[in-house]
Design an enzyme around this catalytic site. Structure first.
Site, short mmCIF file in Angstrom:
data_model
loop_
_atom_site.label_atom_id
_atom_site.label_comp_id
_atom_site.label_asym_id
_atom_site.label_seq_id
_atom_site.Cartn_x
_atom_site.Cartn_y
_atom_site.Cartn_z
N ASP A 182 0.86 -1.19 0.00
CA ASP A 182 0.00 0.00 0.00
C ASP A 182 0.89 1.24 0.00
O ASP A 182 2.08 1.16 0.34
CB ASP A 182 -0.92 0.02 1.23
CG ASP A 182 -1.84 1.23 1.24
OD1 ASP A 182 -2.41 1.56 0.18
OD2 ASP A 182 -2.00 1.88 2.30
N SER A 183 0.30 2.37 -0.36
CA SER A 183 1.04 3.62 -0.32
C SER A 183 1.43 3.99 1.12
O SER A 183 2.36 4.77 1.32
CB SER A 183 0.16 4.74 -0.89
OG SER A 183 -1.01 4.85 -0.13
N TYR A 195 -0.95 8.53 -2.49
CA TYR A 195 -0.96 8.32 -3.94
C TYR A 195 -2.22 8.93 -4.58
O TYR A 195 -2.28 9.14 -5.78
CB TYR A 195 -0.98 6.82 -4.26
CG TYR A 195 0.35 6.09 -4.17
CD1 TYR A 195 1.46 6.67 -3.56
CD2 TYR A 195 0.47 4.81 -4.69
CE1 TYR A 195 2.67 5.97 -3.48
CE2 TYR A 195 1.67 4.11 -4.63
CZ TYR A 195 2.77 4.70 -4.02
OH TYR A 195 3.94 4.00 -3.96
N GLY A 196 -3.24 9.14 -3.73
CA GLY A 196 -4.58 9.48 -4.23
C GLY A 196 -4.65 10.72 -5.09
O GLY A 196 -5.55 10.87 -5.92
N ASN A 239 -6.51 0.91 -3.36
CA ASN A 239 -7.42 1.11 -4.49
C ASN A 239 -6.80 1.99 -5.56
O ASN A 239 -7.00 1.76 -6.75
CB ASN A 239 -8.71 1.76 -4.00
CG ASN A 239 -9.55 0.80 -3.20
OD1 ASN A 239 -10.43 0.15 -3.72
ND2 ASN A 239 -9.25 0.68 -1.91
N THR A 240 -6.06 3.01 -5.12
CA THR A 240 -5.48 3.94 -6.08
C THR A 240 -4.49 3.20 -6.98
O THR A 240 -4.51 3.35 -8.20
CB THR A 240 -4.79 5.10 -5.32
OG1 THR A 240 -5.69 5.58 -4.32
CG2 THR A 240 -4.42 6.22 -6.25
N CYS A 285 -11.34 2.78 -0.30
CA CYS A 285 -9.96 3.14 0.04
C CYS A 285 -9.61 2.36 1.30
O CYS A 285 -10.40 2.33 2.25
CB CYS A 285 -9.85 4.64 0.28
SG CYS A 285 -8.24 5.12 0.95
N THR A 286 -8.44 1.76 1.29
CA THR A 286 -8.11 0.85 2.39
C THR A 286 -7.84 1.59 3.71
O THR A 286 -7.72 0.96 4.76
CB THR A 286 -6.90 -0.02 2.01
OG1 THR A 286 -5.82 0.82 1.60
CG2 THR A 286 -7.25 -0.96 0.87
N HIS A 287 -7.73 2.91 3.65
CA HIS A 287 -7.58 3.69 4.89
C HIS A 287 -8.92 3.85 5.63
O HIS A 287 -8.94 4.12 6.83
CB HIS A 287 -7.08 5.10 4.58
CG HIS A 287 -5.61 5.19 4.32
ND1 HIS A 287 -5.03 4.63 3.22
CD2 HIS A 287 -4.61 5.78 5.02
CE1 HIS A 287 -3.72 4.89 3.25
NE2 HIS A 287 -3.45 5.58 4.33
N1 DGL Z 1 -5.01 3.39 0.71
C1 DGL Z 1 -5.05 3.92 -0.60
C2 DGL Z 1 -6.29 3.43 -1.34
O1 DGL Z 1 -6.85 2.44 -1.00
C3 DGL Z 1 -5.06 5.40 -0.72
C4 DGL Z 1 -4.12 6.16 0.03
C5 DGL Z 1 -3.41 7.19 -0.78
O2 DGL Z 1 -4.02 8.17 -1.26
O3 DGL Z 1 -2.23 7.00 -0.89
O4 DGL Z 1 -6.70 4.04 -2.29
#
Ligand code: DGL
Length: 276
Positions: free
Chosen positions: A12-13, A44-45, A76-77, A194-196
């Site tokens: 993940d990011s 990353y978003g 997800n990104t 988004c996994t956050h």
């Molecule tokens: N956890 C990332 C996702 O699921 C996003 C976090 C990010 O923006 O880096 O999209």
């Protein structure tokens, strides 16, 4: 590259993928894992396709070098912007027997049985929403489902800065939910794309009208991985067992350690690496 036996890589990011890793390890505790968070370059978003693709490819390469035969993009990104290119353009010459899987498809597959109104809302990063990955994937499987997206640019920073339970977070949590429901009041299911976002679950639940179901991804991704390994014994036999998990970050190890304990509710030991 020879066919290695090794841990399953989870990327993940930042910290968000830990919510996926937790569910995967609950469901498949026997395997070894390497978690890699690109914390130095998160989020990353808001980044372009080219940059997310380049960063994700670097991470996948590193996990392959470390012996992972299978990598889950628990972001997800990255799944939206890089997965297809990596699968189609890079894997064939990088490591044709290795595999890279994402988190969008397993979530989309599950959604058909959850929504009754056939109106679904997707809460995700700007990058995931702009990619249109959710509407496109949902339409392929369930052409009758109407999908509306809402970018939530402040939610990842709230989580990364551990402000997800603060009073200050209320405004931004309710703002994006209200805005999504203004666009389509018939929505009966929110995908937390988004996994956050599972870290914001308590607040998201508080500001979501009763009757709307919240779909977080961890359990669906874990179930899908279990099914994948069942259907692919050649990959299953290359995933090493032992129940160990190694944590890697591109930022300071001490910083990761402190935050990871919040996500995982346990102390972890972490090593810093450089991606290039
Ligand atoms: N956890 C990332 C996702 O699921 C996003 C976090 C990010 O923006 O880096 O999209």
């Amino acid at each position: 590259m020879k066919q290695t036996v090794g841990p399953i890589g989870v990327f993940d990011s930042g910290y968000g993928g830990l919510t996926i890793l937790g569910k995967i390890r609950e469901s498949l505790p026997q395997y070894n894992y390497i978690y890699l968070g690109d914390n130095a370059r998160t989020p990353y978003g808001t980044r372009s396709f080219e940059v997310v693709y380049q960063f994700t490819l670097e991470a996948v390469r590193k996990l392959f070098e470390l012996g992972c035969p299978l990598v889950i993009l628990a972001c997800n990104t990255a799944s939206a912007k890089a997965l297809r290119s990596i699968q189609q353009c890079d894997l064939p010459h990088l490591a044709p027997a290795n595999r890279v899987l994402g988190v969008i498809r397993p979530t989309v597959e599950a959604i058909g049985t959850v929504t009754r109104s056939r109106h679904v809302g997707v809460l995700a990063t700007v990058g995931t929403i702009k990619s249109d990955s959710y509407p496109l994937e949902i339409k392929k499987l369930y052409p009758d489902i109407h999908v509306t997206g809402q970018a939530c640019p402040l939610w990842v920073p709230l989580v990364e800065n551990r402000e997800y339970a603060s009073d200050g977070a209320d405004y931004f949590v309710s703002k994006y939910i209200d805005s999504l429901l203004d666009k389509d009041p018939l929505i009966d299911t929110f995908i937390l794309g988004c996994t956050h976002y599972p870290l914001l679950m308590e607040k998201i639940r508080r500001f979501t009208p009763p009757g709307i179901r919240l779909v977080a991804q961890g359990e669906y991704v874990a179930a899908s991985l279990k099914d994948y390994l069942h259907r692919h014994p050649e990959m299953k036999s290359r995933c090493s067992v032992g129940g160990q998990c190694e944590f890697l970050t591109t930022e300071s190890a001490a910083k990761f350690q402190e935050s990871a304990s919040v996500f995982l509710q346990q102390e972890v030991s972490v090593r810093r690496i450089v991606l290039e």
